[in-house]
Design a protein around this motif. Structure first.
Motif, PDB file in Angstrom:
ATOM      1  N   LYS A 172      10.068  -4.320  -2.553  1.00 32.27           N
ATOM      2  CA  LYS A 172      10.876  -3.139  -2.876  1.00 32.27           C
ATOM      3  C   LYS A 172      11.676  -3.286  -3.970  1.00 32.27           C
ATOM      4  O   LYS A 172      11.663  -2.503  -5.078  1.00 32.27           O
ATOM      5  N   ALA A 173      12.412  -4.399  -4.278  1.00 39.26           N
ATOM      6  CA  ALA A 173      13.395  -4.485  -5.239  1.00 39.26           C
ATOM      7  C   ALA A 173      12.713  -4.621  -6.285  1.00 39.26           C
ATOM      8  O   ALA A 173      13.259  -3.843  -7.478  1.00 39.26           O
ATOM      9  N   PHE A 174      11.643  -5.304  -6.730  1.00 39.21           N
ATOM     10  CA  PHE A 174      10.936  -5.557  -7.900  1.00 39.21           C
ATOM     11  C   PHE A 174      10.147  -4.086  -8.306  1.00 39.21           C
ATOM     12  O   PHE A 174      10.310  -3.619  -9.535  1.00 39.21           O
ATOM     13  N   ILE A 175       9.621  -3.158  -7.388  1.00 32.68           N
ATOM     14  CA  ILE A 175       9.058  -2.106  -7.634  1.00 32.68           C
ATOM     15  C   ILE A 175      10.120  -1.057  -8.101  1.00 32.68           C
ATOM     16  O   ILE A 175      10.159  -0.483  -9.234  1.00 32.68           O
ATOM     17  N   GLY A 229      12.390  -3.040 -11.164  1.00 31.19           N
ATOM     18  CA  GLY A 229      11.853  -3.812 -12.500  1.00 31.19           C
ATOM     19  C   GLY A 229      12.496  -5.100 -12.709  1.00 31.19           C
ATOM     20  O   GLY A 229      13.288  -5.591 -12.333  1.00 31.19           O
ATOM     21  N   THR A 230      11.785  -5.700 -13.894  1.00 35.63           N
ATOM     22  CA  THR A 230      12.493  -6.770 -14.497  1.00 35.63           C
ATOM     23  C   THR A 230      12.401  -6.756 -15.950  1.00 35.63           C
ATOM     24  O   THR A 230      12.049  -5.655 -16.488  1.00 35.63           O
ATOM     25  N   VAL A 231      12.730  -7.539 -16.694  1.00 35.87           N
ATOM     26  CA  VAL A 231      12.723  -7.603 -18.371  1.00 35.87           C
ATOM     27  C   VAL A 231      11.038  -7.295 -18.607  1.00 35.87           C
ATOM     28  O   VAL A 231      10.667  -6.507 -19.477  1.00 35.87           O
ATOM     29  N   VAL A 232      10.202  -7.870 -17.891  1.00 36.26           N
ATOM     30  CA  VAL A 232       8.865  -7.676 -18.166  1.00 36.26           C
ATOM     31  C   VAL A 232       7.996  -6.881 -17.426  1.00 36.26           C
ATOM     32  O   VAL A 232       6.943  -6.365 -17.763  1.00 36.26           O
ATOM     33  N   MET A 233       8.644  -6.549 -16.149  1.00 33.99           N
ATOM     34  CA  MET A 233       7.875  -5.340 -15.445  1.00 33.99           C
ATOM     35  C   MET A 233       8.652  -3.902 -15.288  1.00 33.99           C
ATOM     36  O   MET A 233       9.838  -4.046 -14.878  1.00 33.99           O
ATOM     37  N   PRO A 234       7.941  -2.952 -15.685  1.00 36.69           N
ATOM     38  CA  PRO A 234       8.623  -1.589 -15.452  1.00 36.69           C
ATOM     39  C   PRO A 234       9.193  -1.174 -14.178  1.00 36.69           C
ATOM     40  O   PRO A 234       8.470  -1.714 -13.095  1.00 36.69           O
ATOM     41  N   LYS A 235      10.378  -0.558 -13.986  1.00 36.11           N
ATOM     42  CA  LYS A 235      10.620   0.111 -12.764  1.00 36.11           C
ATOM     43  C   LYS A 235       9.961   1.410 -12.552  1.00 36.11           C
ATOM     44  O   LYS A 235       9.371   1.858 -13.365  1.00 36.11           O
ATOM     45  N   PHE A 236       9.431   1.509 -11.082  1.00 32.08           N
ATOM     46  CA  PHE A 236       9.128   2.569 -10.704  1.00 32.08           C
ATOM     47  C   PHE A 236      10.038   3.555  -9.781  1.00 32.08           C
ATOM     48  O   PHE A 236      10.428   3.038  -8.738  1.00 32.08           O
ATOM     49  N   SER A 237      10.123   4.967 -10.196  1.00 33.10           N
ATOM     50  CA  SER A 237      10.722   5.634  -9.143  1.00 33.10           C
ATOM     51  C   SER A 237       9.900   6.383  -8.098  1.00 33.10           C
ATOM     52  O   SER A 237       9.398   7.472  -8.330  1.00 33.10           O
ATOM     53  N   LEU A 238      10.184   5.559  -7.089  1.00 33.38           N
ATOM     54  CA  LEU A 238       8.937   6.356  -5.780  1.00 33.38           C
ATOM     55  C   LEU A 238      10.083   6.594  -4.794  1.00 33.38           C
ATOM     56  O   LEU A 238      10.986   6.177  -4.729  1.00 33.38           O
ATOM     57  N   SER A 239       9.566   7.573  -3.962  1.00 29.13           N
ATOM     58  CA  SER A 239      10.503   8.040  -2.695  1.00 29.13           C
ATOM     59  C   SER A 239      10.161   6.926  -1.583  1.00 29.13           C
ATOM     60  O   SER A 239       9.341   6.109  -1.683  1.00 29.13           O
ATOM     61  N   ASN A 273      -1.456 -12.051  -1.323  1.00 32.25           N
ATOM     62  CA  ASN A 273      -0.497 -12.513  -0.258  1.00 32.25           C
ATOM     63  C   ASN A 273       0.931 -12.444  -0.512  1.00 32.25           C
ATOM     64  O   ASN A 273       1.786 -13.162   0.223  1.00 32.25           O
ATOM     65  N   VAL A 274       1.455 -11.720  -1.289  1.00 29.47           N
ATOM     66  CA  VAL A 274       2.829 -11.455  -1.678  1.00 29.47           C
ATOM     67  C   VAL A 274       3.841 -10.970  -0.297  1.00 29.47           C
ATOM     68  O   VAL A 274       4.811 -11.239   0.260  1.00 29.47           O
ATOM     69  N   TYR A 275       2.924  -9.908   0.429  1.00 29.60           N
ATOM     70  CA  TYR A 275       3.492  -9.637   1.592  1.00 29.60           C
ATOM     71  C   TYR A 275       3.996 -10.664   2.753  1.00 29.60           C
ATOM     72  O   TYR A 275       5.185 -10.396   2.986  1.00 29.60           O
ATOM     73  N   SER A 276       2.985 -11.651   2.925  1.00 30.02           N
ATOM     74  CA  SER A 276       3.629 -12.644   3.829  1.00 30.02           C
ATOM     75  C   SER A 276       4.334 -13.698   3.201  1.00 30.02           C
ATOM     76  O   SER A 276       5.042 -14.366   3.792  1.00 30.02           O
ATOM     77  N   GLN A 277       4.092 -13.859   1.809  1.00 31.14           N
ATOM     78  CA  GLN A 277       4.928 -14.912   1.130  1.00 31.14           C
ATOM     79  C   GLN A 277       6.445 -14.675   0.819  1.00 31.14           C
ATOM     80  O   GLN A 277       7.479 -15.303   0.795  1.00 31.14           O
ATOM     81  N   LYS A 278       6.531 -13.165   0.535  1.00 36.27           N
ATOM     82  CA  LYS A 278       7.958 -12.694   0.179  1.00 36.27           C
ATOM     83  C   LYS A 278       8.294 -11.671   1.242  1.00 36.27           C
ATOM     84  O   LYS A 278       7.472 -11.247   1.894  1.00 36.27           O
ATOM     85  N   SER A 279       9.541 -11.177   1.351  1.00 39.49           N
ATOM     86  CA  SER A 279       9.862 -10.220   2.190  1.00 39.49           C
ATOM     87  C   SER A 279       9.551  -8.690   1.715  1.00 39.49           C
ATOM     88  O   SER A 279       9.504  -8.652   0.454  1.00 39.49           O
ATOM     89  N   GLN A 284       9.154   7.177   1.172  1.00 40.40           N
ATOM     90  CA  GLN A 284       7.798   7.442   1.807  1.00 40.40           C
ATOM     91  C   GLN A 284       6.750   6.584   1.124  1.00 40.40           C
ATOM     92  O   GLN A 284       5.923   5.867   1.651  1.00 40.40           O
ATOM     93  N   GLU A 285       6.815   6.848  -0.496  1.00 42.80           N
ATOM     94  CA  GLU A 285       5.691   6.091  -1.228  1.00 42.80           C
ATOM     95  C   GLU A 285       5.993   4.771  -1.479  1.00 42.80           C
ATOM     96  O   GLU A 285       5.012   4.127  -1.053  1.00 42.80           O
ATOM     97  N   LEU A 286       7.291   4.414  -1.343  1.00 41.88           N
ATOM     98  CA  LEU A 286       7.419   2.835  -1.233  1.00 41.88           C
ATOM     99  C   LEU A 286       6.956   2.193   0.168  1.00 41.88           C
ATOM    100  O   LEU A 286       6.261   0.977  -0.033  1.00 41.88           O
ATOM    101  N   SER A 287       7.216   3.021   1.331  1.00 41.94           N
ATOM    102  CA  SER A 287       6.621   2.448   2.330  1.00 41.94           C
ATOM    103  C   SER A 287       5.097   2.420   2.353  1.00 41.94           C
ATOM    104  O   SER A 287       4.328   1.572   3.113  1.00 41.94           O
ATOM    105  N   SER A 288       4.274   3.327   1.772  1.00 44.68           N
ATOM    106  CA  SER A 288       2.945   3.496   1.829  1.00 44.68           C
ATOM    107  C   SER A 288       2.454   2.293   0.972  1.00 44.68           C
ATOM    108  O   SER A 288       1.438   1.583   1.309  1.00 44.68           O
ATOM    109  N   LEU A 289       3.130   2.047  -0.128  1.00 42.04           N
ATOM    110  CA  LEU A 289       2.508   0.761  -0.862  1.00 42.04           C
ATOM    111  C   LEU A 289       2.857  -0.275  -0.291  1.00 42.04           C
ATOM    112  O   LEU A 289       1.896  -1.384  -0.238  1.00 42.04           O
ATOM    113  N   LEU A 290       3.816  -0.515   0.666  1.00 41.96           N
ATOM    114  CA  LEU A 290       3.979  -1.555   1.283  1.00 41.96           C
ATOM    115  C   LEU A 290       2.991  -1.861   2.596  1.00 41.96           C
ATOM    116  O   LEU A 290       2.721  -2.940   2.614  1.00 41.96           O
ATOM    117  N   ALA A 291       2.575  -0.704   2.962  1.00 35.37           N
ATOM    118  CA  ALA A 291       1.356  -0.631   3.864  1.00 35.37           C
ATOM    119  C   ALA A 291       0.209  -1.277   3.373  1.00 35.37           C
ATOM    120  O   ALA A 291      -0.495  -1.995   3.906  1.00 35.37           O
TER     121      ALA A 291
END
Ligand code: HEC
Length: 133
Positions: A81-84, A87-97, A70-76, A99-106
């Motif tokens: 997108k910023a997390f993806i 990243g953070t100290v524990v989560m790796p960053k992903f270099s996505l286009s 439920n992260v989509y309705s709980q966060k913006s 278009q890929e980011l918006s598919s992941l969000l969908a």
């Protein structure tokens, strides 16, 4: 006489089985052909990037990161997108286009609409199916 009773009981069992099966298959709680192309692309990315190794959706997945059902309705979307992207100290960053980011969000939006990470809100019906409010 005994033979007739056996046949009668078996007939009742078979008829009950058929009626119950027909009822279940004609009252499916979801429409399985409503998934759109963008959501499918997002799902593929979710699998390719192995987000599930650290995150759960629908209660399944890794436990290093938080549940994302439920992260989509709980966060913006910007927050996600910023997390993806960074990243953070524990989560790796992903270099996505973009278009890929918006598919992941969908995909995460569709997971949010079809799943509920809080089991206390789930309504259990007598036929074994559940509704998530
Ligand atoms: C190696 C493990 C790992 C992988 C792989 C991973 N994450 Fe994460 N993720 C984390 C951790 C740990 C956090 C919590 C980070 C923090 O708070 O610093 C997190 C946080 C998040 C958050 C913020 C959640 C919230 O409620 O605050 C989002 C959104 C997210 N990840 C999305 C993704 C997506 C999408 C993918 C795949 C593209 C992914 N993550 C892959 C470990 C991972």
């Amino acid at each position: 006489m005994r033979h007739q009773q056996t046949v009668f009981i078996f007939s009742i069992l078979i008829i009950s089985f058929l009626v119950y099966s027909i009822y279940l298959y004609t009252h499916l709680p979801f429409n399985s052909d409503s998934v759109d192309e963008k959501v499918l692309q997002g799902k593929k990315l979710w699998q390719e990037k192995n987000c599930n190794a650290c995150h759960q959706i629908y209660g399944l997945g890794g436990f290093l990161g938080p549940d994302l059902t439920n992260v989509y309705s709980q966060k913006s979307p910007e927050y996600i997108k910023a997390f993806i992207q960074y990243g953070t100290v524990v989560m790796p960053k992903f270099s996505l286009s973009q278009q890929e980011l918006s598919s992941l969000l969908a995909f995460l939006k569709s997971v949010d609409e079809t799943g509920n990470a809080n089991p206390k809100n789930i309504i259990i019906h007598s036929n074994g199916t559940i509704t998530t409010p």
